[in-house]
Enzyme design. Structure first.
Site: not given
Length: 189
Positions: A112, A115, A117, A136-138, A157, A171
């Site tokens: 997004k 973040y 900016r 899992t987000l980094e 998003q 997968y």
């Protein structure tokens, strides 16, 4: 391959449990009226939230970062509404939402701008056909100052693309190593 609209996202979430829990509209304020980083369904995507469990990278052991042999001791586990990422460091988290991706769909996930900016970059790889799990987000803090990430608010998003034909191998078919992941998942080889 075409991008899918809010109507399609709602239908797939409601009829096929593609996203759980699912928010059919865009949420921009908390229940008490406080402004938040938005999440939920948008015109051509779905804004995902970060859960309240984090792994914050620290270099207390002077470890070499090796994706084939990652030292779990390089992380500090943290649970809370706000995660502070050290300067020039990163943190891992997971989504609030659980995803079940259809066989004809591939997603791309973008951080997004709220973040970005602030010098906080969100990285997520595509969700492949028939992948399912928590994402899992980094989060990379590219600044020389500590940076905040807010749990239970929007962080990225997801855009959904549907192919004109079904893939030969999904997968799930190839037994992907991150299939069905539940918590914050470290690198696997």
């Amino acid at each position: 391959m075409s991008i899918k609209s809010d109507k399609w996202i709602r239908r797939m979430a409601e009829e096929h449990k593609m996203i759980e829990p699912f928010v059919p509209d865009q949420v921009r304020a908390s229940e008490d009226g406080r402004r938040i980083v938005s999440y939920g369904t948008s015109s051509y995507g779905y804004d995902i939230r970060c859960a309240d469990e984090f792994k914050i990278f620290t270099n207390i052991n002077s470890t070499i970062v090796d994706p084939k042999n990652f030292d779990e001791g390089s992380f500090v586990d943290f649970k809370g509404d706000v995660c502070i990422i050290p300067p020039n460091s990163f943190a891992l988290a997971r989504t609030v939402e659980y995803f079940r991706i259809p066989r004809t769909v591939l997603t791309v996930c973008l951080g997004k701008s709220t973040y970005a900016r602030c010098g906080i970059i969100v990285n997520v790889t595509p969700f492949e056909p028939e992948w399912e799990g928590y994402v899992t987000l980094e989060f990379s803090n590219t600044t020389p100052l500590p940076a905040k990430i807010y749990a239970n608010e929007g962080v990225a998003q997801v855009l959904f693309f549907e192919s004109d034909e079904v893939c030969d191998v999904s997968y799930a078919d190839r037994g992907g190593k991150y299939q069905g992941q539940r918590g914050v998942t470290l690198p696997k080889t």
